[in-house]
Design an enzyme around this catalytic site. Structure first.
Site, mmCIF file in Angstrom:
data_model
loop_
_atom_site.group_PDB
_atom_site.id
_atom_site.type_symbol
_atom_site.label_atom_id
_atom_site.label_comp_id
_atom_site.label_asym_id
_atom_site.label_seq_id
_atom_site.Cartn_x
_atom_site.Cartn_y
_atom_site.Cartn_z
ATOM 1 N N ASP A 1 3.317 9.430 -0.618
ATOM 2 C CA ASP A 1 2.112 8.686 -0.251
ATOM 3 C C ASP A 1 1.889 7.599 -1.284
ATOM 4 O O ASP A 1 1.920 7.879 -2.489
ATOM 5 C CB ASP A 1 0.910 9.647 -0.246
ATOM 6 C CG ASP A 1 -0.105 9.289 0.831
ATOM 7 O OD1 ASP A 1 -0.169 8.125 1.216
ATOM 8 O OD2 ASP A 1 -0.827 10.207 1.266
ATOM 9 N N HIS B 1 0.819 -1.228 0.000
ATOM 10 C CA HIS B 1 0.000 0.000 0.000
ATOM 11 C C HIS B 1 0.847 1.269 0.000
ATOM 12 O O HIS B 1 0.330 2.354 -0.256
ATOM 13 C CB HIS B 1 -0.934 -0.002 1.216
ATOM 14 C CG HIS B 1 -2.024 -1.025 1.096
ATOM 15 N ND1 HIS B 1 -3.281 -0.703 0.662
ATOM 16 C CD2 HIS B 1 -2.028 -2.361 1.301
ATOM 17 C CE1 HIS B 1 -4.023 -1.806 0.629
ATOM 18 N NE2 HIS B 1 -3.286 -2.827 1.011
HETATM 19 P P1 ADQ Z 1 -3.172 6.063 4.834
HETATM 20 O O1 ADQ Z 1 -1.781 6.551 4.980
HETATM 21 O O2 ADQ Z 1 -3.917 5.849 6.098
HETATM 22 O O3 ADQ Z 1 -3.248 4.731 3.953
HETATM 23 P P2 ADQ Z 1 -5.166 7.397 2.993
HETATM 24 O O4 ADQ Z 1 -5.083 6.654 1.717
HETATM 25 O O5 ADQ Z 1 -5.337 8.859 2.799
HETATM 26 O O6 ADQ Z 1 -3.908 7.208 3.924
HETATM 27 O O7 ADQ Z 1 -6.408 6.836 3.801
HETATM 28 C C1 ADQ Z 1 -6.835 7.385 5.001
HETATM 29 C C2 ADQ Z 1 -8.283 6.977 5.277
HETATM 30 O O8 ADQ Z 1 -8.597 7.361 6.620
HETATM 31 C C3 ADQ Z 1 -9.265 7.664 4.356
HETATM 32 O O9 ADQ Z 1 -10.266 6.765 3.981
HETATM 33 C C4 ADQ Z 1 -9.843 8.786 5.243
HETATM 34 O O10 ADQ Z 1 -11.197 9.100 4.987
HETATM 35 C C5 ADQ Z 1 -9.741 8.177 6.628
HETATM 36 N N1 ADQ Z 1 -9.593 9.275 7.602
HETATM 37 C C6 ADQ Z 1 -8.593 10.158 7.682
HETATM 38 N N2 ADQ Z 1 -8.838 11.045 8.668
HETATM 39 C C7 ADQ Z 1 -10.008 10.701 9.222
HETATM 40 C C8 ADQ Z 1 -10.798 11.236 10.300
HETATM 41 N N3 ADQ Z 1 -10.435 12.296 11.014
HETATM 42 N N4 ADQ Z 1 -11.954 10.613 10.585
HETATM 43 C C9 ADQ Z 1 -12.327 9.526 9.885
HETATM 44 N N5 ADQ Z 1 -11.640 8.990 8.869
HETATM 45 C C10 ADQ Z 1 -10.482 9.564 8.545
HETATM 46 C C11 ADQ Z 1 -2.284 3.844 3.359
HETATM 47 C C12 ADQ Z 1 -1.256 4.514 2.431
HETATM 48 C C13 ADQ Z 1 -1.981 5.322 1.361
HETATM 49 C C14 ADQ Z 1 -2.949 4.424 0.590
HETATM 50 C C15 ADQ Z 1 -3.833 3.644 1.545
HETATM 51 C C16 ADQ Z 1 -4.658 2.589 0.806
HETATM 52 O O11 ADQ Z 1 -0.364 5.330 3.176
HETATM 53 O O12 ADQ Z 1 -1.052 5.911 0.461
HETATM 54 O O13 ADQ Z 1 -3.775 5.221 -0.226
HETATM 55 O O14 ADQ Z 1 -3.077 2.961 2.531
HETATM 56 O O15 ADQ Z 1 -3.833 1.803 0.008
#
Ligand code: ADQ
Length: 466
Positions: free
Chosen positions: A365, A157
């Site tokens: 990311d 990921h």
């Molecule tokens: P993350 O680094 O966690 O994931 P991201 O892909 O942006 O990053 O996903 C975060 C998730 O958490 C999103 O669905 C978002 O809605 C949720 N989220 C964030 N803040 C929140 C809040 N305050 N309340 C509720 N929900 C919240 C890792 C990798 C990424 C990759 C994903 C999936 O680092 O690059 O996109 O896995 O592969």
């Protein structure tokens, strides 16, 4: 159809308490399992004084979750240690804070072995096994040692970094060799796949057999790019739900006469939050005429609090938001609103929809699902503008966003100015292109192409033959 066994560090299927706040990845994995039927296996998130391998099996909303508890030393060495103090920073290009400790590597191998030993009896001959992320790279090796011949796939990921970074890792060769016990390895972008192939050919003496196959260590593995997506149609629906509308109304009532810029990220140094705050500060300083017409909402729930660097960045961000507010605030206006809470998905959708600008500027990311959620939540007749880092995997697909270098406060300030002054026609044109892509490459297409490719690997033993 084959059963699917999904393995990830944490297992948290949606349903029951906190259902609406489960993140994108958990939703994606739960959806994959509902479609294919099978088991989701991993850590429960709980500790036990002594590891027993005792499985807890529960069925939540159509998904069978099988979890185990880990010992405190496992959490220190495997989770907080090798996964989050070694691999996470290194794979996000933060060599300066990458910590190497022998006990971390031992804990990492131990937990992967424990995972494999506990999972082994649950695997039936035709099952497809799909392992997720950097916590579990050696898991296929451990399963093979226990005689598992099933097709096993791995999806990373996060980014796969440049060859020069990988070689700074003690025992890097062993880590890469462990990946050759899989039948299929999936990456988020072509860049990460190329970096992996580069390591294999130049460091491990391997060969690129054809576009989709690499051989090294006497084995052949299939590699492919599978950009992860969100359930865009569902998210667009959620954005119109009563709870989302209510949040939207609250947000617009609080930002009357002003345009809102929103950032939503786990509180993590890879997300570029400090650089983003400084970019916004630069925008305020350089545009006195627009200043009082905007405010920035940054939602950043705390994560990995057991790791020092996360506590440090938290205090730096507290100070930075205080400084910007101290410098620019007025009796009726604070330019930065900074909160560390988790929100339900429908509330988040309402927040995204109320924001004129989605500011997504990670320094690195793997993909970034927030950018996709922001796009899916917009009102098609009056959409906001996505400002996106070129270093998010999502930038490969979301080219109609305003793409910025997140290290440059000037570029962030410029993009904010452009986004806030963009006319409706251009906003709609850009958004349509973005939404098409988010809809087309959604989470079902990610899941189905990965599982399809894994099921298609000629025979499970092909990967083990030289
Ligand atoms: P993350 O680094 O966690 O994931 P991201 O892909 O942006 O990053 O996903 C975060 C998730 O958490 C999103 O669905 C978002 O809605 C949720 N989220 C964030 N803040 C929140 C809040 N305050 N309340 C509720 N929900 C919240 C890792 C990798 C990424 C990759 C994903 C999936 O680092 O690059 O996109 O896995 O592969």
């Amino acid at each position: 159809m084959n059963r699917l066994i999904v393995v990830s560090n944490r297992v948290n299927p949606p349903g029951g308490r906190g259902e609406q706040s489960v993140g994108g990845l958990a939703m994606a994995l739960a959806a994959a399992l509902r479609e294919y039927s099978g088991i989701w296996f991993g850590w429960s998130g709980r500790t036990t004084p002594k590891f027993t391998g005792q499985l807890q099996v529960e069925r939540v909303d159509g998904v069978t979750a099988a979890t185990i508890d880990l010992e405190p030393a496992d959490i220190d060495e495997y989770y907080n240690g090798y996964a989050n103090k070694t691999l996470w920073p290194l794979f996000h290009y933060r060599l300066d804070i990458t910590a190497y400790d022998r006990s971390f590597g031992e804990g990492y191998d131990r937990v992967n072995r424990r995972f494999a030993e506990t999972l082994r009896p649950l695997i039936e001959p035709d099952d497809l096994v799909w392992i997720h992320d950097y916590h579990l790279i050696p898991m296929a090796r451990e399963l093979r040692r226990l005689g598992v011949k099933n097709r096993i796939g791995f999806f990373l990921h996060i980014p796969w970094p440049a060859h020069q970074l990988v070689v700074t890792l003690p025992r890097h060769r062993q880590l890469v060799q462990a990946l050759f016990d899989y039948d299929l390895i999936g990456f988020q972008t072509a860049e990460y796949l190329q970096a992996f192939a580069e390591y294999v050919t130049s460091e491990a003496g391997g060969k690129q057999l054809d576009e989709a196959h690499l051989s090294a260590f006497g084995r052949t593995v299939r590699t492919q790019v599978f950009p992860i997506g969100i359930d865009a149609a569902e998210f667009a629906q959620i954005a119109k739900s009563p709870a989302a509308r209510r949040t939207y109304d609250i947000m617009t009532a609080h930002t009357v006469f002003r345009q809102m810029i929103v950032g939503v990220d786990r509180l993590d140094y890879s997300k570029g939050l400090e650089e983003r705050f400084i970019g916004f500060e630069r925008f305020l300083a350089g545009n006195p005429d627009m200043r009082r017409e905007v405010l920035m909402l940054q939602i950043a729930p705390l994560s990995r609090e057991g790791v020092d660097t996360y506590q440090e960045i938290r205090s730096r961000l507290d100070a930075l938001s205080g400084r910007i507010n101290g410098e620019f605030a007025d009796i009726d206006w604070n330019p930065v609103r900074y909160v560390n809470k988790n929100y339900r998905r429908d509330e988040l959708a309402g927040v995204y929809r109320a924001a004129r600008v989605g500011l997504v500027t990670p320094l690195r990311d793997g993909m970034n699902l927030v950018a996709k959620e922001y796009v899916a939540a917009q009102d098609p007749d009056d959409p906001g503008v996505l400002v996106l880092s070129r270093f998010a995997g999502a930038a490969n697909q979301l080219k109609a966003a305003l793409i910025v270098n997140p290290n440059s406060p000037e570029e962030i300030a410029e993009a904010l100015k452009q986004a806030l002054s963009m006319d409706q026609g251009e906003r709609i044109r850009r958004w349509r292109t973005l939404y098409d892509s988010v809809r087309r490459e959604d989470v079902s297409s990610w899941r189905d192409t990965f599982v399809g490719a894994l099921a298609d690997v000629p025979t499970p033993l092909a990967a083990l033959a030289s």
